[in-house]
Design a protein around this motif. Structure first.
Motif, PDB file in Angstrom:
ATOM      1  N   ASP A 136       0.793  -1.057   0.111  1.00  0.00           N
ATOM      2  CA  ASP A 136       0.019  -0.050   0.017  1.00  0.00           C
ATOM      3  C   ASP A 136       0.799   1.397  -0.008  1.00  0.00           C
ATOM      4  O   ASP A 136       2.090   1.034   0.250  1.00  0.00           O
ATOM      5  CB  ASP A 136      -0.942   0.080   1.112  1.00  0.00           C
ATOM      6  N   VAL A 137       0.259   2.412  -0.379  1.00  0.00           N
ATOM      7  CA  VAL A 137       0.919   3.618  -0.134  1.00  0.00           C
ATOM      8  C   VAL A 137       0.159   4.597   0.472  1.00  0.00           C
ATOM      9  O   VAL A 137      -1.205   4.364   0.975  1.00  0.00           O
ATOM     10  CB  VAL A 137       1.070   4.226  -1.849  1.00  0.00           C
ATOM     11  N   ILE A 138       0.549   5.687   0.891  1.00  0.00           N
ATOM     12  CA  ILE A 138      -0.022   6.795   1.740  1.00  0.00           C
ATOM     13  C   ILE A 138      -0.657   7.884   1.033  1.00  0.00           C
ATOM     14  O   ILE A 138      -0.230   8.181   0.047  1.00  0.00           O
ATOM     15  CB  ILE A 138       1.076   7.309   2.724  1.00  0.00           C
ATOM     16  N   VAL A 139      -1.874   8.194   1.469  1.00  0.00           N
ATOM     17  CA  VAL A 139      -3.021   9.221   0.984  1.00  0.00           C
ATOM     18  C   VAL A 139      -2.219  10.405   1.405  1.00  0.00           C
ATOM     19  O   VAL A 139      -2.187  10.676   2.831  1.00  0.00           O
ATOM     20  CB  VAL A 139      -4.462   8.967   1.043  1.00  0.00           C
ATOM     21  N   THR A 140      -1.905  11.276   0.674  1.00  0.00           N
ATOM     22  CA  THR A 140      -1.492  12.642   1.265  1.00  0.00           C
ATOM     23  C   THR A 140      -2.522  13.825   0.901  1.00  0.00           C
ATOM     24  O   THR A 140      -2.581  14.769   1.696  1.00  0.00           O
ATOM     25  CB  THR A 140      -0.118  13.176   0.396  1.00  0.00           C
ATOM     26  N   ALA A 141      -3.432  13.366   0.144  1.00  0.00           N
ATOM     27  CA  ALA A 141      -4.617  14.386  -0.160  1.00  0.00           C
ATOM     28  C   ALA A 141      -5.768  13.766  -0.966  1.00  0.00           C
ATOM     29  O   ALA A 141      -5.585  12.958  -1.686  1.00  0.00           O
ATOM     30  CB  ALA A 141      -3.924  15.600  -0.840  1.00  0.00           C
ATOM     31  N   HIS A 142      -7.003  14.382  -0.496  1.00  0.00           N
ATOM     32  CA  HIS A 142      -8.319  13.751  -1.491  1.00  0.00           C
ATOM     33  C   HIS A 142      -9.058  15.082  -1.745  1.00  0.00           C
ATOM     34  O   HIS A 142      -9.570  15.827  -0.953  1.00  0.00           O
ATOM     35  CB  HIS A 142      -8.820  12.844  -0.468  1.00  0.00           C
ATOM     36  N   ASN A 143      -9.406  15.088  -2.940  1.00  0.00           N
ATOM     37  CA  ASN A 143     -10.311  16.155  -3.324  1.00  0.00           C
ATOM     38  C   ASN A 143     -11.696  15.473  -3.884  1.00  0.00           C
ATOM     39  O   ASN A 143     -11.762  15.072  -4.937  1.00  0.00           O
ATOM     40  CB  ASN A 143      -9.665  17.113  -4.577  1.00  0.00           C
ATOM     41  N   PRO A 144     -12.486  14.991  -3.111  1.00  0.00           N
ATOM     42  CA  PRO A 144     -13.862  14.371  -3.642  1.00  0.00           C
ATOM     43  C   PRO A 144     -14.715  15.009  -4.522  1.00  0.00           C
ATOM     44  O   PRO A 144     -15.232  14.466  -5.386  1.00  0.00           O
ATOM     45  CB  PRO A 144     -14.805  14.373  -2.161  1.00  0.00           C
ATOM     46  N   PHE A 157      -4.383   5.078   3.867  1.00  0.00           N
ATOM     47  CA  PHE A 157      -3.708   4.002   2.940  1.00  0.00           C
ATOM     48  C   PHE A 157      -4.594   3.794   1.506  1.00  0.00           C
ATOM     49  O   PHE A 157      -5.564   3.491   1.675  1.00  0.00           O
ATOM     50  CB  PHE A 157      -3.231   2.914   3.643  1.00  0.00           C
ATOM     51  N   MET A 158      -3.831   3.406   0.544  1.00  0.00           N
ATOM     52  CA  MET A 158      -4.446   3.029  -0.741  1.00  0.00           C
ATOM     53  C   MET A 158      -3.718   1.602  -1.189  1.00  0.00           C
ATOM     54  O   MET A 158      -2.607   1.810  -1.126  1.00  0.00           O
ATOM     55  CB  MET A 158      -4.705   4.100  -1.566  1.00  0.00           C
ATOM     56  N   ALA A 159      -4.305   0.669  -1.645  1.00  0.00           N
ATOM     57  CA  ALA A 159      -3.831  -0.325  -2.168  1.00  0.00           C
ATOM     58  C   ALA A 159      -4.756  -1.126  -3.154  1.00  0.00           C
ATOM     59  O   ALA A 159      -5.849  -0.948  -3.160  1.00  0.00           O
ATOM     60  CB  ALA A 159      -3.406  -1.416  -0.996  1.00  0.00           C
ATOM     61  N   LYS A 160      -3.992  -1.940  -3.908  1.00  0.00           N
ATOM     62  CA  LYS A 160      -4.972  -2.833  -5.080  1.00  0.00           C
ATOM     63  C   LYS A 160      -5.887  -3.777  -4.458  1.00  0.00           C
ATOM     64  O   LYS A 160      -5.182  -3.915  -3.188  1.00  0.00           O
ATOM     65  CB  LYS A 160      -3.958  -3.309  -5.984  1.00  0.00           C
ATOM     66  N   LEU A 161      -6.959  -3.919  -4.833  1.00  0.00           N
ATOM     67  CA  LEU A 161      -7.859  -4.924  -4.530  1.00  0.00           C
ATOM     68  C   LEU A 161      -7.280  -6.479  -4.855  1.00  0.00           C
ATOM     69  O   LEU A 161      -6.953  -6.699  -5.940  1.00  0.00           O
ATOM     70  CB  LEU A 161      -9.290  -5.017  -4.900  1.00  0.00           C
ATOM     71  N   ALA A 162      -6.835  -7.184  -3.657  1.00  0.00           N
ATOM     72  CA  ALA A 162      -6.615  -8.405  -3.986  1.00  0.00           C
ATOM     73  C   ALA A 162      -7.768  -9.484  -4.002  1.00  0.00           C
ATOM     74  O   ALA A 162      -8.161  -9.684  -2.710  1.00  0.00           O
ATOM     75  CB  ALA A 162      -5.299  -8.668  -3.181  1.00  0.00           C
TER      76      ALA A 162
END
Length: 352
Positions: A141-149, A230-235
């Motif tokens: 996974d990687v870290i989410v640094t910002a989100h613009n919905p 966090f964000m990761a691919k769906l396994a």
């Protein structure tokens, strides 16, 4: 003095026919003993080699499958409320339906519809063998640094591991969401998820106030995932016994693929010479203040609700594998066989 000896003298005679026959017989006995020792050593070597292969196959099978089952339903934030906007038609596809069951079993006579066919062709599932589906966030996974919905854009610590159309899981301390990626910009470390670029997303809202998420796509609201999530691919993996390219049986696992412009389920051979897989499940009654474990293991067709919100929730799986050697090396000219059991607890189902 004449040193030549007459032809009839004892010192000039060779071996008699009887002596030659006795010598040949003794030689054949010695050769037979040597050949028998060599064949015995060869048989011992083949048995030891095939036993080593069996041990390695068993270790690999259990290590990979047990690790996958143990992590069913996990995300890096430990968030349980989860939205899911991925739809195939009007329904969540089985490979993405984590809320419907992040671990889900299929008895030998139950079809794994939407995942793999049962049949006799290469890669197809062997009839009468069990299968188990595991859905979770991938560990990379990687870290989410910002989100613009409103702009449907995530900014990440790195977007290099993602590609267009990937199904992913995003989470923070409050909740998680499953959606499809649209356009990825690795330079800007961003990805979007609008319905135009990500056709499986039925909504751009990534929050749902109820749990589990209904099959319809109504009721989703916008949510801003906090920095540090966090964000990761769906396994999503179905473990099963399939027909291999040689006509034998192997342990298979399905994976999600976006090759060809869409999401598809692709089967890959993991370990050869695995003859059978049988899986049973242990449930716990979580309707009260303290979970109460069931007294018996049950087959997949006895579990009526696989979701984590069930009253009788699946908390453990018992994997029963049958493996055989690639060669007929036993004393009765048959393959060696091993029958192994492993009990795996679901980390994300131990408590509500």
């Amino acid at each position: 003095m004449n040193t030549r000896q007459s032809l009839g003298s004892p010192r000039a005679r060779g071996f008699t026919l009887v002596e030659l026959m006795v010598g040949m017989a003794l030689g054949l006995v010695v050769v037979g003993i040597v050949v028998n020792i060599l064949m015995s050593n060869l048989q011992t070597y083949r048995v030891n080699e095939d036993m080593g292969r069996l041990q390695e196959s068993a270790r690999t099978s259990f290590e990979l499958m047990a690790r996958d089952v143990r992590e069913a339903g996990q995300n890096s934030c430990g968030a349980r409320p989860q939205a899911n906007v991925i739809r195939s038609g009007s329904a969540v596809p089985v490979w993405a339906d984590m809320a419907g069951g992040s671990v889900r079993g299929y008895e030998g006579d139950q079809d794994a519809t939407g995942l793999v066919d049962t049949g006799t062709s290469a890669g197809q599932r062997v009839s009468g063998t069990d299968a188990v589906l595991v859905i979770r966030a991938a560990p990379s996974d990687v870290i989410v640094t910002a989100h613009n919905p409103s702009g449907t854009v995530f900014t990440l610590s790195s977007a290099a591991g993602f590609a267009a159309l990937d199904p992913v899981v995003v989470c923070d301390a409050g909740s998680a969401a499953v959606f499809q990626v649209g356009v990825v910009d690795t330079g800007a470390k961003t990805l979007n998820y609008n319905a135009t670029d990500a056709p499986l997303n039925c909504s751009t809202g990534l929050d749902y106030p109820g749990y589990p998420v209904p099959a319809s796509c109504g009721g989703f609201a916008n949510k801003t995932f906090t920095s540090g999530g966090f964000m990761a691919k769906l396994a999503s993996s179905l473990w099963y016994i399939g027909i291999n390219a040689n006509g034998g049986r192997s342990l298979y696992r399905t994976q999600l693929s976006t090759a060809g412009g869409g999401v598809s389920v692709v089967a890959e051979e993991i370990v050869p010479d695995v003859e059978d897989l049988q899986v049973q499940y242990l449930t716990a009654d979580v309707s009260g203040a303290t979970p109460v474990l069931a007294s018996e293991w049950v087959d997949a067709d006895s579990v009526t609700d696989w979701s984590p919100s069930a009253t009788q929730v699946v908390v453990s799986a018992r994997l029963d594998l049958t493996l055989h050697s690639p060669n007929k090396v036993s004393t009765d000219a048959t393959t060696l066989e091993r029958h192994l059991l492993s009990v795996v607890g679901l980390r994300n189902r131990e408590t509500r």
